[in-house]
Design an enzyme around this catalytic site. Structure first.
Site, PDB file in Angstrom:
ATOM      1  N   ARG A  95       0.366  -9.591  17.222  1.00 44.11           N
ATOM      2  CA  ARG A  95       0.018  -8.438  16.377  1.00 44.11           C
ATOM      3  C   ARG A  95       0.978  -7.264  16.592  1.00 44.11           C
ATOM      4  O   ARG A  95       1.028  -6.323  15.808  1.00 44.11           O
ATOM      5  CB  ARG A  95      -1.429  -8.029  16.681  1.00 44.11           C
ATOM      6  CG  ARG A  95      -2.173  -7.670  15.463  1.00 44.11           C
ATOM      7  CD  ARG A  95      -3.672  -7.545  15.526  1.00 44.11           C
ATOM      8  NE  ARG A  95      -4.394  -7.855  16.713  1.00 44.11           N
ATOM      9  CZ  ARG A  95      -4.793  -6.962  17.612  1.00 44.11           C
ATOM     10  NH1 ARG A  95      -4.464  -5.688  17.486  1.00 44.11           N
ATOM     11  NH2 ARG A  95      -5.499  -7.335  18.664  1.00 44.11           N
ATOM     12  N   TYR A 148       1.406   4.615  -8.049  1.00 42.67           N
ATOM     13  CA  TYR A 148       0.782   3.286  -8.150  1.00 42.67           C
ATOM     14  C   TYR A 148      -0.743   3.403  -7.960  1.00 42.67           C
ATOM     15  O   TYR A 148      -1.205   4.135  -7.076  1.00 42.67           O
ATOM     16  CB  TYR A 148       1.412   2.365  -7.093  1.00 42.67           C
ATOM     17  CG  TYR A 148       0.646   1.092  -6.890  1.00 42.67           C
ATOM     18  CD1 TYR A 148       0.478   0.184  -7.927  1.00 42.67           C
ATOM     19  CD2 TYR A 148       0.064   0.790  -5.661  1.00 42.67           C
ATOM     20  CE1 TYR A 148      -0.255  -0.978  -7.750  1.00 42.67           C
ATOM     21  CE2 TYR A 148      -0.656  -0.374  -5.467  1.00 42.67           C
ATOM     22  CZ  TYR A 148      -0.813  -1.255  -6.521  1.00 42.67           C
ATOM     23  OH  TYR A 148      -1.537  -2.396  -6.343  1.00 42.67           O
ATOM     24  N   ASP A 220       7.978   5.634  -1.839  1.00 42.56           N
ATOM     25  CA  ASP A 220       7.816   4.229  -2.202  1.00 42.56           C
ATOM     26  C   ASP A 220       9.062   3.802  -2.986  1.00 42.56           C
ATOM     27  O   ASP A 220       9.307   4.287  -4.097  1.00 42.56           O
ATOM     28  CB  ASP A 220       6.545   4.086  -3.060  1.00 42.56           C
ATOM     29  CG  ASP A 220       6.216   2.636  -3.373  1.00 42.56           C
ATOM     30  OD1 ASP A 220       7.150   1.803  -3.406  1.00 42.56           O
ATOM     31  OD2 ASP A 220       5.029   2.329  -3.592  1.00 42.56           O
ATOM     32  N   LYS A 245       7.191  -7.649  -4.180  1.00 40.19           N
ATOM     33  CA  LYS A 245       7.910  -7.540  -5.447  1.00 40.19           C
ATOM     34  C   LYS A 245       9.357  -8.022  -5.276  1.00 40.19           C
ATOM     35  O   LYS A 245       9.576  -9.146  -4.877  1.00 40.19           O
ATOM     36  CB  LYS A 245       7.818  -6.099  -5.951  1.00 40.19           C
ATOM     37  CG  LYS A 245       6.393  -5.529  -5.924  1.00 40.19           C
ATOM     38  CD  LYS A 245       5.466  -6.289  -6.828  1.00 40.19           C
ATOM     39  CE  LYS A 245       4.042  -5.833  -6.903  1.00 40.19           C
ATOM     40  NZ  LYS A 245       3.384  -5.221  -5.789  1.00 40.19           N
TER      41      LYS A 245
END
Ligand SMILES: Cc1ncc(COP(=O)(O)O)c(C=O)c1O
Length: 430
Positions: A95, A148, A220, A245
């Site tokens: 992790r 977004y 972003d 994306k």
């Protein structure tokens, strides 16, 4: 409200800031960059392929290794204790770090001109973790108004439960941004080009203003990728990505990245992403690294075809308005040319009419697929008002031109002529 005039100044500061950045980038490459560094290669498409070699040049496997280990063993207890305390560098539990992901992180950091990067489990993990790292209870965020839908939802739904408030502002208006800065404002969060109407924001100017008030600037960069825009070079502090994306580019991975200075990224790794469990897994990192190798040519093709589609749409009698920064009709066309290498792969447009016309057009498409995602080889179409931005209240949507007649297309890698043929036949059914 603090002041009424923006503090647009400090060319000297910017110079100092960029020289410091260049120096730290040099140190970064010097310490960690392998492979093509001797050739002094500095082009993005090459870096996407050769960014970091884990083996000596031209020896060993060319594809990256997948190491899906959760645990790491230690020769003795002292080594385990030193590693978990950070006294000695090394992985101890999946992790908090993974070698396959770390190889990719180095490449992404180099591409974005950041000191370090962190691979996470989704774009939303990148956005939420980056924001939460700089925010405490009762802090305030300024966010661009057309953002977004998921980011809007996080800032209006989850963040307020922890005392964090947000003003959504038209960030093309720097005076409007300065007007809402308060004593407890800690972050300016923006997206440029914005989703879905491709508003372009001046990263340099906004960063200067934000920094003059001590705010962190988080951007972003999903729509652009480092091939087309490098926000850190323009003054931003942190870049976030939905690697789901373009970075991965094949529609088969959900992932994200955060890029910035080494100290912030280390804090995010050890005190936010790892603890919240938003980690990227080794299999996904491998796929992203593979997809990334073609990012340079893919972005070129997405941009070329998008320009052709935008020009086609702009002259079509069924179309009211086209949103594409490459068109001279785009309100921030000149700024786009200044801060972006090319105009990206997303074209949005308004049909004449309303919801029925948009529905008929979308349903009539034969090649383009109806999908919430973007940046894939396939051309993907969606209706922002009822799909990606469904959670945004109507009046907020209307402020950002997200009307019922708005359609967003992610231009794929098919031949541009075929994409246009498909759009043309669908428009004839409207
Ligand atoms: C601009 C932008 N940022 C972030 C995200 C969220 O990414 P993810 O779905 O990987 O969480 C999306 C998703 O569509 C997006 O379009």
């Amino acid at each position: 409200m603090i002041n009424s005039t923006p503090k647009i100044r400090c060319i000297a500061n910017t110079l100092t800031y960029s020289s410091i950045k260049r120096f730290s980038l040099f140190v970064y490459h010097f310490n960690y960059g392998e492979g093509v560094k001797d050739l002094n290669v500095n082009n993005s498409a090459t870096t996407c392929i050769h960014g970091v070699h884990t083996a000596p040049k031209k020896i060993g496997p060319i594809a990256s290794k997948i190491i899906p280990a959760v645990g790491y063993s230690f020769p003795d207890l002292d080594s385990a204790v030193d590693t978990v305390s950070g006294k000695v560098n090394g992985n101890f539990y999946g992790r908090y770090g993974n070698p396959t992901t770390q190889t990719l992180q180095s490449k992404i950091a180099i591409l974005e001109h950041g000191e370090a990067s962190l691979g996470v489990s989704s774009g939303m993990a990148a956005i939420s973790s980056a924001l939460l790292t700089f925010l405490q209870k009762d802090d305030h965020v300024i966010c661009t108004k057309d953002v977004y839908g998921g980011s809007y939802k996080f800032l209006t739904n989850i963040a307020p439960r922890y005392g964090i408030t947000t003003d959504f502002v038209d960030c093309t208006d720097i005076f409007a941004v300065e007007k809402v800065i308060r004593r407890n404002t800690k972050v300016l969060y923006i997206e440029t080009p914005s989703n879905p109407c491709l508003t372009i924001l001046d990263i340099g100017m906004l960063s200067e203003l934000a920094h003059s008030y001590g705010l962190k600037v988080i951007i972003d960069n999903t729509f652009m990728t480092p091939i087309l825009q490098r926000p850190l070079d323009l003054g931003a502090d942190i870049v976030v990505h939905s690697a789901t994306k373009y970075l991965n580019g094949h529609g088969d991975v959900i992932a994200g990245f955060i890029v910035g200075d080494a100290e912030s990224i280390d804090t995010m790794n050890k005190k936010m992403v790892g603890d919240l469990g938003q980690v990227q897994n080794a299999w996904d990192s491998f796929l992203i690294d593979r997809g990334l190798k073609t990012l340079g040519v893919r972005m070129k093709q997405h941009c070329q075809s998008s320009m052709k589609v935008a020009e086609f749409l702009e002259q079509h009698p069924c179309i009211e308005r086209v949103y594409y920064p490459g068109l001279t009709s785009h309100p921030q066309h000149l700024l786009a040319k200044k801060q972006m290498k090319d105009m990206g792969g997303i074209v949005s447009f308004e049909l004449k009419g309303g919801y029925e016309e948009a529905r008929r057009f979308i349903n009539a498409l034969k090649l383009a697929m109806i999908s919430f995602s973007l940046g894939d080889p396939e051309t993907l179409v969606q209706h922002p008002a009822t799909m990606t931005h469904a959670s945004v209240p109507l009046e907020e949507k209307l402020k950002c031109n997200i009307t019922d007649r708005l359609v967003r297309i992610s231009i794929g890698l098919e031949d541009a002529e075929d994409i246009i043929l498909d759009i043309e036949q669908a428009l004839s059914k409207v």
